[in-house]
Design a protein around this motif. Sequence first.
Motif, PDB file in Angstrom:
ATOM      1  N   MET A 101      85.462  -6.621  19.052  1.00 48.89           N
ATOM      2  CA  MET A 101      84.877  -6.903  20.360  1.00 48.89           C
ATOM      3  C   MET A 101      84.079  -8.185  20.298  1.00 48.89           C
ATOM      4  O   MET A 101      83.265  -8.389  19.406  1.00 48.89           O
ATOM      5  N   GLU A 102      84.330  -9.048  21.263  1.00 52.80           N
ATOM      6  CA  GLU A 102      83.564 -10.275  21.371  1.00 52.80           C
ATOM      7  C   GLU A 102      82.119  -9.880  21.635  1.00 52.80           C
ATOM      8  O   GLU A 102      81.821  -9.165  22.573  1.00 52.80           O
ATOM      9  N   THR A 103      81.196 -10.402  20.816  1.00 55.63           N
ATOM     10  CA  THR A 103      79.810  -9.951  20.927  1.00 55.63           C
ATOM     11  C   THR A 103      79.007 -10.836  21.873  1.00 55.63           C
ATOM     12  O   THR A 103      78.023 -10.411  22.427  1.00 55.63           O
ATOM     13  N   ARG A 104      79.394 -12.092  22.055  1.00 53.38           N
ATOM     14  CA  ARG A 104      78.614 -13.002  22.891  1.00 53.38           C
ATOM     15  C   ARG A 104      79.138 -12.981  24.318  1.00 53.38           C
ATOM     16  O   ARG A 104      80.323 -13.152  24.561  1.00 53.38           O
ATOM     17  N   ARG A 105      78.244 -12.733  25.249  1.00 56.19           N
ATOM     18  CA  ARG A 105      78.589 -12.742  26.661  1.00 56.19           C
ATOM     19  C   ARG A 105      77.575 -13.584  27.425  1.00 56.19           C
ATOM     20  O   ARG A 105      76.390 -13.589  27.089  1.00 56.19           O
ATOM     21  N   GLU A 106      78.047 -14.248  28.463  1.00 52.51           N
ATOM     22  CA  GLU A 106      77.161 -15.031  29.313  1.00 52.51           C
ATOM     23  C   GLU A 106      77.330 -14.589  30.755  1.00 52.51           C
ATOM     24  O   GLU A 106      78.430 -14.207  31.168  1.00 52.51           O
ATOM     25  N   ALA A 107      76.232 -14.650  31.503  1.00 50.19           N
ATOM     26  CA  ALA A 107      76.310 -14.274  32.921  1.00 50.19           C
ATOM     27  C   ALA A 107      75.213 -14.973  33.693  1.00 50.19           C
ATOM     28  O   ALA A 107      74.110 -15.164  33.189  1.00 50.19           O
ATOM     29  N   THR A 108      75.527 -15.335  34.918  1.00 50.73           N
ATOM     30  CA  THR A 108      74.522 -15.877  35.834  1.00 50.73           C
ATOM     31  C   THR A 108      73.934 -14.731  36.632  1.00 50.73           C
ATOM     32  O   THR A 108      74.660 -13.826  37.051  1.00 50.73           O
ATOM     33  N   GLY A 109      72.610 -14.773  36.839  1.00 56.12           N
ATOM     34  CA  GLY A 109      71.950 -13.697  37.555  1.00 56.12           C
ATOM     35  C   GLY A 109      72.441 -13.559  38.976  1.00 56.12           C
ATOM     36  O   GLY A 109      72.990 -14.496  39.570  1.00 56.12           O
ATOM     37  N   GLU A 110      72.248 -12.377  39.520  1.00 51.53           N
ATOM     38  CA  GLU A 110      72.731 -12.058  40.868  1.00 51.53           C
ATOM     39  C   GLU A 110      72.089 -12.948  41.929  1.00 51.53           C
ATOM     40  O   GLU A 110      72.708 -13.246  42.961  1.00 51.53           O
TER      41      GLU A 110
END
Lengths: 301, 138
Positions: B29-38
Amino acid sequence: MLLVLALLASSPSAARAAACCGGGHGLGQRLGPMERAAASASLRMSDRVGSHDPNGRFSLVRPGVIDGDARADLAFLVAPVRRLQLGLDVPFLLNLRRTTEQSAWGGGIGDVTASARFDIVPLSSAEGFPAVALTAAASIPTGKPLGQNDDPLGARATGLGAAEIRPGIFVEKTWEGTATAIFAASVGLRTPMIDASGEEVRLGPRARFVAAAGPVFHSGLSLSFGVVSELESAPRIGSTTASDGGRRRTAALGFVGYDLGTRFTLLGSIEVDLPISLLGKNEPSAVAVTLGLRRAFSWRD
Amino acid sequence: MKRMTSRRTLLAFSILGLVACSGAEPDAMETRREATGEKNLLHFVVDADAPISQGTNDLHVSIEEIATKTPFTGATVTITARMPAMGHSAASATIEEAGAGEYVAHGLSLPMAGRWEVQVVATRAGTSDAATITYDIP
Protein backbone atom coordinates in the motif's frame (compact mmCIF):
# COMPACT_ATOMS: atom_id res chain seq x y z
CA MET A 1 -32.66 -37.36 5.50
CA LEU A 2 -34.66 -35.10 3.25
CA LEU A 3 -34.53 -32.67 6.13
CA VAL A 4 -30.79 -32.36 6.11
CA LEU A 5 -30.50 -29.90 3.28
CA ALA A 6 -33.27 -27.75 4.65
CA LEU A 7 -31.74 -27.87 8.11
CA LEU A 8 -28.29 -26.89 6.99
CA ALA A 9 -29.44 -24.30 4.51
CA SER A 10 -31.55 -22.59 7.08
CA SER A 11 -29.38 -23.04 10.13
CA PRO A 12 -27.92 -19.87 11.61
CA SER A 13 -24.61 -21.67 11.91
CA ALA A 14 -24.57 -22.19 8.15
CA ALA A 15 -24.94 -18.47 7.77
CA ARG A 16 -21.78 -16.49 7.69
CA ALA A 17 -20.48 -15.86 11.19
CA ALA A 18 -19.67 -12.17 10.53
CA ALA A 19 -20.56 -11.38 14.11
CA CYS A 20 -19.76 -7.70 13.93
CA CYS A 21 -20.92 -6.99 10.48
CA GLY A 22 -24.32 -8.27 9.63
CA GLY A 23 -23.90 -11.54 7.75
CA GLY A 24 -27.28 -13.26 7.49
CA HIS A 25 -28.55 -14.25 10.88
CA GLY A 26 -30.32 -17.32 9.57
CA LEU A 27 -33.80 -18.33 8.71
CA GLY A 28 -34.43 -20.75 11.55
CA GLN A 29 -34.13 -24.51 11.38
CA ARG A 30 -36.93 -26.83 10.32
CA LEU A 31 -38.66 -29.87 11.84
CA GLY A 32 -39.72 -32.81 9.71
CA PRO A 33 -43.35 -33.88 9.30
CA MET A 34 -43.03 -36.51 12.07
CA GLU A 35 -40.94 -34.38 14.43
CA ARG A 36 -42.24 -32.28 17.27
CA ALA A 37 -38.92 -30.97 18.57
CA ALA A 38 -35.19 -31.03 17.94
CA ALA A 39 -32.00 -29.92 19.60
CA SER A 40 -28.68 -29.42 17.87
CA ALA A 41 -25.13 -28.41 18.58
CA SER A 42 -22.69 -27.29 15.93
CA LEU A 43 -19.18 -25.94 15.66
CA ARG A 44 -18.13 -23.67 12.82
CA MET A 45 -14.52 -22.78 12.07
CA SER A 46 -13.70 -20.05 9.56
CA ASP A 47 -10.69 -18.14 8.33
CA ARG A 48 -10.52 -15.09 6.12
CA VAL A 49 -8.60 -15.57 2.88
CA GLY A 50 -9.12 -12.15 1.33
CA SER A 51 -11.63 -9.39 0.67
CA HIS A 52 -13.52 -7.53 -2.04
CA ASP A 53 -13.03 -3.76 -2.18
CA PRO A 54 -15.71 -1.14 -3.06
CA ASN A 55 -15.00 -1.69 -6.78
CA GLY A 56 -15.55 -5.43 -6.45
CA ARG A 57 -11.88 -6.26 -6.87
CA PHE A 58 -10.71 -9.29 -4.89
CA SER A 59 -7.40 -9.30 -2.99
CA LEU A 60 -5.79 -12.06 -0.98
CA VAL A 61 -5.12 -11.45 2.68
CA ARG A 62 -1.61 -10.24 3.42
CA PRO A 63 0.96 -12.88 4.46
CA GLY A 64 1.08 -13.37 8.19
CA VAL A 65 -2.47 -12.16 8.80
CA ILE A 66 -4.99 -14.44 10.53
CA ASP A 67 -8.67 -13.56 10.88
CA GLY A 68 -10.03 -16.74 12.41
CA ASP A 69 -13.38 -17.39 14.04
CA ALA A 70 -14.84 -20.33 15.89
CA ARG A 71 -18.56 -20.38 16.58
CA ALA A 72 -20.56 -22.88 18.59
CA ASP A 73 -24.36 -22.84 18.27
CA LEU A 74 -26.90 -24.46 20.54
CA ALA A 75 -30.27 -24.55 18.80
CA PHE A 76 -33.72 -25.73 19.83
CA LEU A 77 -36.88 -26.19 17.79
CA VAL A 78 -40.39 -27.07 18.87
CA ALA A 79 -43.72 -27.39 17.05
CA PRO A 80 -46.49 -26.32 19.45
CA VAL A 81 -49.01 -27.08 16.68
CA ARG A 82 -48.52 -28.95 13.42
CA ARG A 83 -47.86 -26.08 11.00
CA LEU A 84 -46.02 -23.77 13.35
CA GLN A 85 -42.44 -24.10 14.53
CA LEU A 86 -40.60 -21.95 17.04
CA GLY A 87 -36.87 -21.91 17.54
CA LEU A 88 -34.04 -20.44 19.57
CA ASP A 89 -30.35 -20.27 18.69
CA VAL A 90 -27.64 -19.28 21.18
CA PRO A 91 -24.18 -18.72 19.69
CA PHE A 92 -20.80 -18.54 21.37
CA LEU A 93 -17.87 -17.06 19.50
CA LEU A 94 -14.10 -17.25 19.81
CA ASN A 95 -12.04 -14.94 17.61
CA LEU A 96 -8.34 -15.04 16.79
CA ARG A 97 -6.71 -12.07 15.10
CA ARG A 98 -3.08 -11.84 14.12
CA THR A 99 -0.98 -9.52 12.03
CA THR A 100 2.77 -9.30 11.61
CA GLU A 101 2.82 -6.74 14.46
CA GLN A 102 0.02 -7.71 16.82
CA SER A 103 -2.19 -10.53 17.95
CA ALA A 104 -5.37 -10.75 20.00
CA TRP A 105 -8.10 -13.20 20.87
CA GLY A 106 -11.45 -12.89 22.52
CA GLY A 107 -15.05 -14.00 22.42
CA GLY A 108 -18.25 -14.56 24.28
CA ILE A 109 -21.91 -14.94 23.65
CA GLY A 110 -23.13 -13.72 20.28
CA ASP A 111 -26.49 -12.34 19.19
CA VAL A 112 -29.27 -14.69 20.30
CA THR A 113 -31.84 -15.46 17.58
CA ALA A 114 -35.47 -16.48 17.96
CA SER A 115 -37.20 -17.90 14.91
CA ALA A 116 -40.60 -18.93 13.67
CA ARG A 117 -41.86 -20.87 10.67
CA PHE A 118 -45.37 -21.34 9.36
CA ASP A 119 -46.04 -23.99 6.73
CA ILE A 120 -48.37 -22.70 4.03
CA VAL A 121 -47.95 -25.93 2.06
CA PRO A 122 -46.55 -28.57 4.41
CA LEU A 123 -43.98 -30.99 3.06
CA SER A 124 -46.13 -33.99 4.01
CA SER A 125 -49.03 -32.82 1.85
CA ALA A 126 -47.08 -31.40 -1.07
CA GLU A 127 -47.55 -34.41 -3.44
CA GLY A 128 -45.65 -33.09 -6.39
CA PHE A 129 -45.96 -29.48 -5.35
CA PRO A 130 -43.13 -27.80 -3.51
CA ALA A 131 -43.57 -27.17 0.17
CA VAL A 132 -43.78 -23.49 1.01
CA ALA A 133 -43.26 -21.84 4.36
CA LEU A 134 -43.07 -18.32 5.72
CA THR A 135 -40.14 -17.73 8.05
CA ALA A 136 -39.16 -15.04 10.50
CA ALA A 137 -36.17 -14.52 12.74
CA ALA A 138 -35.39 -11.90 15.34
CA SER A 139 -31.83 -11.35 16.55
CA ILE A 140 -31.22 -9.61 19.86
CA PRO A 141 -27.94 -7.68 20.29
CA THR A 142 -26.67 -9.77 23.19
CA GLY A 143 -23.20 -9.89 21.67
CA LYS A 144 -20.53 -7.23 22.01
CA PRO A 145 -20.33 -4.96 18.95
CA LEU A 146 -17.09 -3.82 17.37
CA GLY A 147 -17.57 -0.25 18.59
CA GLN A 148 -17.39 -1.34 22.22
CA ASN A 149 -14.07 -3.05 21.76
CA ASP A 150 -10.94 -1.64 23.25
CA ASP A 151 -8.59 -3.95 21.36
CA PRO A 152 -7.22 -2.67 18.06
CA LEU A 153 -7.92 -5.91 16.19
CA GLY A 154 -11.53 -6.19 17.33
CA ALA A 155 -11.07 -9.73 18.57
CA ARG A 156 -13.66 -9.31 21.30
CA ALA A 157 -16.47 -8.38 18.90
CA THR A 158 -19.23 -10.99 19.03
CA GLY A 159 -22.32 -9.13 17.83
CA LEU A 160 -23.78 -6.74 15.31
CA GLY A 161 -24.71 -4.00 17.77
CA ALA A 162 -28.24 -3.77 16.44
CA ALA A 163 -31.37 -5.87 16.60
CA GLU A 164 -32.53 -7.48 13.38
CA ILE A 165 -35.85 -8.76 12.10
CA ARG A 166 -35.61 -11.16 9.14
CA PRO A 167 -38.79 -12.20 7.36
CA GLY A 168 -38.50 -14.70 4.56
CA ILE A 169 -39.87 -17.53 2.49
CA PHE A 170 -38.68 -21.13 2.15
CA VAL A 171 -39.52 -23.42 -0.79
CA GLU A 172 -38.60 -27.11 -0.84
CA LYS A 173 -39.14 -29.80 -3.46
CA THR A 174 -38.44 -33.50 -3.04
CA TRP A 175 -38.39 -36.31 -5.60
CA GLU A 176 -39.59 -39.61 -4.12
CA GLY A 177 -36.84 -39.66 -1.49
CA THR A 178 -34.03 -39.59 -4.07
CA ALA A 179 -33.28 -35.90 -4.32
CA THR A 180 -34.23 -32.60 -2.84
CA ALA A 181 -33.91 -28.95 -3.72
CA ILE A 182 -34.52 -25.78 -1.77
CA PHE A 183 -34.76 -22.08 -2.36
CA ALA A 184 -34.84 -19.57 0.47
CA ALA A 185 -35.08 -15.80 0.45
CA SER A 186 -35.10 -13.37 3.35
CA VAL A 187 -34.29 -9.77 4.18
CA GLY A 188 -32.76 -8.50 7.41
CA LEU A 189 -34.02 -5.18 8.76
CA ARG A 190 -31.89 -3.58 11.48
CA THR A 191 -32.51 -1.11 14.24
CA PRO A 192 -30.36 2.06 14.45
CA MET A 193 -27.26 2.05 16.59
CA ILE A 194 -24.85 4.65 17.99
CA ASP A 195 -21.20 4.26 17.01
CA ALA A 196 -18.10 5.02 19.09
CA SER A 197 -18.09 8.66 17.94
CA GLY A 198 -21.70 9.19 18.99
CA GLU A 199 -23.24 9.28 15.52
CA GLU A 200 -26.35 7.32 14.63
CA VAL A 201 -25.72 4.50 12.19
CA ARG A 202 -28.58 2.94 10.24
CA LEU A 203 -27.44 -0.23 8.50
CA GLY A 204 -29.14 -0.94 5.20
CA PRO A 205 -31.42 -3.96 4.71
CA ARG A 206 -29.55 -7.14 3.85
CA ALA A 207 -31.18 -9.61 1.47
CA ARG A 208 -30.11 -13.25 1.44
CA PHE A 209 -30.85 -15.90 -1.19
CA VAL A 210 -29.95 -19.58 -0.92
CA ALA A 211 -30.41 -22.25 -3.60
CA ALA A 212 -29.20 -25.82 -3.23
CA ALA A 213 -29.97 -29.34 -4.41
CA GLY A 214 -28.61 -32.82 -4.12
CA PRO A 215 -29.17 -36.56 -3.86
CA VAL A 216 -30.52 -38.57 -0.95
CA PHE A 217 -29.35 -42.16 -0.47
CA HIS A 218 -31.08 -45.04 1.28
CA SER A 219 -27.99 -45.56 3.40
CA GLY A 220 -28.90 -42.44 5.33
CA LEU A 221 -26.40 -40.26 3.55
CA SER A 222 -27.43 -37.07 1.78
CA LEU A 223 -25.41 -34.55 -0.16
CA SER A 224 -26.19 -31.18 -1.63
CA PHE A 225 -24.50 -28.26 -3.28
CA GLY A 226 -25.60 -24.73 -3.78
CA VAL A 227 -24.93 -21.05 -3.69
CA VAL A 228 -25.73 -18.19 -1.35
CA SER A 229 -25.94 -14.55 -2.39
CA GLU A 230 -26.26 -11.56 -0.08
CA LEU A 231 -26.90 -7.93 -0.96
CA GLU A 232 -26.91 -4.99 1.42
CA SER A 233 -27.52 -1.31 0.73
CA ALA A 234 -25.15 1.32 2.09
CA PRO A 235 -25.60 2.41 5.70
CA ARG A 236 -26.69 5.88 6.66
CA ILE A 237 -24.24 7.50 9.07
CA GLY A 238 -25.63 10.65 10.59
CA SER A 239 -27.08 12.46 7.59
CA THR A 240 -24.77 10.86 5.01
CA THR A 241 -25.04 7.71 2.91
CA ALA A 242 -21.75 6.53 1.41
CA SER A 243 -21.99 6.30 -2.38
CA ASP A 244 -19.82 3.15 -2.53
CA GLY A 245 -21.05 1.67 0.73
CA GLY A 246 -23.24 -1.13 -0.64
CA ARG A 247 -22.18 -4.71 0.00
CA ARG A 248 -22.37 -7.92 -1.99
CA ARG A 249 -21.33 -11.49 -1.24
CA THR A 250 -21.47 -14.76 -3.20
CA ALA A 251 -20.50 -18.11 -1.73
CA ALA A 252 -20.56 -21.75 -2.73
CA LEU A 253 -22.06 -24.25 -0.30
CA GLY A 254 -21.67 -27.95 0.23
CA PHE A 255 -23.66 -30.06 2.70
CA VAL A 256 -23.50 -33.61 3.96
CA GLY A 257 -25.76 -35.39 6.40
CA TYR A 258 -25.78 -38.88 7.82
CA ASP A 259 -28.40 -40.53 9.99
CA LEU A 260 -27.05 -42.13 13.14
CA GLY A 261 -30.06 -44.28 13.91
CA THR A 262 -33.57 -42.86 14.06
CA ARG A 263 -32.92 -39.99 16.46
CA PHE A 264 -29.54 -38.52 15.63
CA THR A 265 -28.16 -36.93 12.49
CA LEU A 266 -24.57 -35.94 11.87
CA LEU A 267 -24.31 -32.74 9.83
CA GLY A 268 -21.46 -31.08 8.00
CA SER A 269 -21.01 -28.21 5.62
CA ILE A 270 -18.45 -26.07 3.89
CA GLU A 271 -19.00 -22.51 2.72
CA VAL A 272 -16.52 -20.71 0.49
CA ASP A 273 -16.80 -17.03 -0.41
CA LEU A 274 -15.97 -16.99 -4.10
CA PRO A 275 -12.66 -15.16 -4.70
CA ILE A 276 -13.82 -13.76 -8.03
CA SER A 277 -13.88 -10.05 -8.66
CA LEU A 278 -17.32 -8.47 -9.02
CA LEU A 279 -19.00 -11.31 -7.11
CA GLY A 280 -18.32 -9.42 -3.92
CA LYS A 281 -18.17 -5.83 -2.74
CA ASN A 282 -17.06 -4.38 0.59
CA GLU A 283 -16.96 -7.87 2.06
CA PRO A 284 -14.35 -10.05 3.71
CA SER A 285 -13.98 -13.46 2.04
CA ALA A 286 -13.65 -16.57 4.16
CA VAL A 287 -13.75 -20.35 4.12
CA ALA A 288 -15.91 -21.93 6.81
CA VAL A 289 -16.41 -25.55 7.85
CA THR A 290 -19.24 -26.64 10.16
CA LEU A 291 -19.84 -29.91 11.99
CA GLY A 292 -22.97 -30.57 13.99
CA LEU A 293 -25.15 -33.16 15.69
CA ARG A 294 -28.94 -33.07 15.80
CA ARG A 295 -31.31 -34.98 18.08
CA ALA A 296 -34.94 -35.20 17.02
CA PHE A 297 -38.07 -35.94 19.07
CA SER A 298 -41.06 -37.35 17.24
CA TRP A 299 -44.75 -36.88 17.98
CA ARG A 300 -44.81 -40.45 19.29
CA ASP A 301 -42.09 -39.89 21.90
CA MET B 1 1.62 -21.95 14.19
CA LYS B 2 3.93 -23.04 11.32
CA ARG B 3 1.53 -25.90 10.53
CA MET B 4 -1.42 -23.51 10.62
CA THR B 5 0.43 -21.15 8.30
CA SER B 6 1.20 -24.03 5.92
CA ARG B 7 -2.46 -25.07 5.78
CA ARG B 8 -3.63 -21.55 5.17
CA THR B 9 -1.03 -21.10 2.46
CA LEU B 10 -2.17 -24.34 0.82
CA LEU B 11 -5.78 -23.21 1.00
CA ALA B 12 -4.92 -19.85 -0.46
CA PHE B 13 -3.00 -21.43 -3.32
CA SER B 14 -5.81 -23.89 -3.98
CA ILE B 15 -8.11 -21.05 -4.96
CA LEU B 16 -5.40 -19.01 -6.60
CA GLY B 17 -6.43 -20.31 -10.02
CA LEU B 18 -9.65 -18.36 -9.86
CA VAL B 19 -7.94 -15.37 -8.38
CA ALA B 20 -5.30 -15.30 -11.09
CA CYS B 21 -8.00 -15.07 -13.71
CA SER B 22 -10.13 -12.44 -12.12
CA GLY B 23 -8.56 -11.07 -8.96
CA ALA B 24 -5.40 -9.27 -7.88
CA GLU B 25 -2.63 -9.89 -5.43
CA PRO B 26 -2.43 -7.23 -2.74
CA ASP B 27 0.14 -4.62 -3.67
CA ALA B 28 2.23 -2.85 -1.08
CA MET B 29 0.00 0.00 0.00
CA GLU B 30 1.24 3.42 -0.94
CA THR B 31 1.84 5.11 2.40
CA ARG B 32 2.11 8.76 1.30
CA ARG B 33 -1.11 10.58 0.50
CA GLU B 34 -1.80 14.23 -0.19
CA ALA B 35 -5.08 16.12 -0.02
CA THR B 36 -6.34 19.67 -0.13
CA GLY B 37 -8.70 20.64 2.67
CA GLU B 38 -12.42 20.89 2.05
CA LYS B 39 -12.30 24.66 2.55
CA ASN B 40 -9.19 25.01 0.38
CA LEU B 41 -7.31 26.61 3.28
CA LEU B 42 -4.84 23.88 4.21
CA HIS B 43 -2.82 21.23 2.38
CA PHE B 44 -2.36 17.88 4.09
CA VAL B 45 0.35 15.27 3.52
CA VAL B 46 -0.21 12.01 5.39
CA ASP B 47 2.45 9.32 5.55
CA ALA B 48 3.20 6.17 7.55
CA ASP B 49 6.29 4.12 8.30
CA ALA B 50 4.60 0.96 7.02
CA PRO B 51 1.58 0.11 4.84
CA ILE B 52 -1.66 0.84 6.65
CA SER B 53 -2.91 -2.45 8.06
CA GLN B 54 -5.31 -4.03 10.54
CA GLY B 55 -4.51 -3.05 14.08
CA THR B 56 -2.77 0.07 15.29
CA ASN B 57 -1.10 2.49 12.90
CA ASP B 58 1.05 5.57 13.38
CA LEU B 59 0.63 8.44 10.94
CA HIS B 60 2.81 11.44 10.17
CA VAL B 61 0.81 14.48 9.09
CA SER B 62 2.29 17.61 7.52
CA ILE B 63 0.02 20.61 7.25
CA GLU B 64 0.67 23.77 5.24
CA GLU B 65 -1.38 26.91 4.76
CA ILE B 66 -2.18 27.15 1.05
CA ALA B 67 -2.31 30.95 0.87
CA THR B 68 1.05 31.60 2.57
CA LYS B 69 2.72 28.23 1.86
CA THR B 70 3.89 28.17 5.49
CA PRO B 71 3.71 25.27 7.98
CA PHE B 72 0.52 25.26 10.01
CA THR B 73 2.04 25.12 13.48
CA GLY B 74 0.42 25.10 16.91
CA ALA B 75 -2.81 23.59 15.66
CA THR B 76 -5.22 21.26 17.36
CA VAL B 77 -5.33 18.16 15.16
CA THR B 78 -7.83 15.36 15.42
CA ILE B 79 -7.87 12.16 13.39
CA THR B 80 -10.87 9.88 13.12
CA ALA B 81 -11.48 6.88 10.92
CA ARG B 82 -14.67 5.36 9.63
CA MET B 83 -15.55 2.30 7.56
CA PRO B 84 -18.41 3.61 5.39
CA ALA B 85 -19.70 0.22 4.26
CA MET B 86 -20.26 -1.11 7.78
CA GLY B 87 -20.59 2.04 9.89
CA HIS B 88 -17.61 1.24 12.12
CA SER B 89 -15.59 4.14 13.53
CA ALA B 90 -12.23 4.49 15.25
CA ALA B 91 -10.42 7.39 16.92
CA SER B 92 -6.72 8.04 17.10
CA ALA B 93 -5.24 7.59 20.55
CA THR B 94 -2.77 10.49 20.85
CA ILE B 95 -1.54 13.27 18.58
CA GLU B 96 1.61 15.27 19.24
CA GLU B 97 3.22 18.11 17.36
CA ALA B 98 6.69 17.42 16.06
CA GLY B 99 7.33 20.96 14.91
CA ALA B 100 7.25 22.87 11.61
CA GLY B 101 3.71 21.83 10.80
CA GLU B 102 4.45 18.15 11.46
CA TYR B 103 2.18 16.09 13.68
CA VAL B 104 2.40 12.44 14.71
CA ALA B 105 -0.72 10.37 15.42
CA HIS B 106 -0.09 7.29 17.51
CA GLY B 107 -2.32 4.23 17.67
CA LEU B 108 -4.98 4.77 15.00
CA SER B 109 -6.90 1.50 15.33
CA LEU B 110 -8.33 -0.04 12.16
CA PRO B 111 -9.67 -3.39 13.38
CA MET B 112 -10.94 -4.78 10.07
CA ALA B 113 -9.95 -5.27 6.47
CA GLY B 114 -11.83 -3.07 4.04
CA ARG B 115 -12.05 0.57 3.05
CA TRP B 116 -11.41 3.12 5.79
CA GLU B 117 -11.89 6.87 5.46
CA VAL B 118 -9.43 8.73 7.68
CA GLN B 119 -10.40 12.35 8.36
CA VAL B 120 -7.79 14.84 9.54
CA VAL B 121 -9.07 18.08 11.08
CA ALA B 122 -6.72 20.94 11.92
CA THR B 123 -7.79 24.04 13.86
CA ARG B 124 -5.86 27.10 14.94
CA ALA B 125 -7.32 30.42 16.01
CA GLY B 126 -9.97 31.21 13.40
CA THR B 127 -8.70 28.75 10.78
CA SER B 128 -10.04 25.25 10.48
CA ASP B 129 -9.98 22.77 7.64
CA ALA B 130 -10.32 19.04 7.12
CA ALA B 131 -9.31 16.41 4.59
CA THR B 132 -10.28 12.77 4.12
CA ILE B 133 -7.79 10.11 3.07
CA THR B 134 -8.98 6.69 1.88
CA TYR B 135 -7.16 3.43 2.68
CA ASP B 136 -8.08 -0.05 1.45
CA ILE B 137 -6.82 -2.82 3.72
CA PRO B 138 -6.89 -6.20 1.93
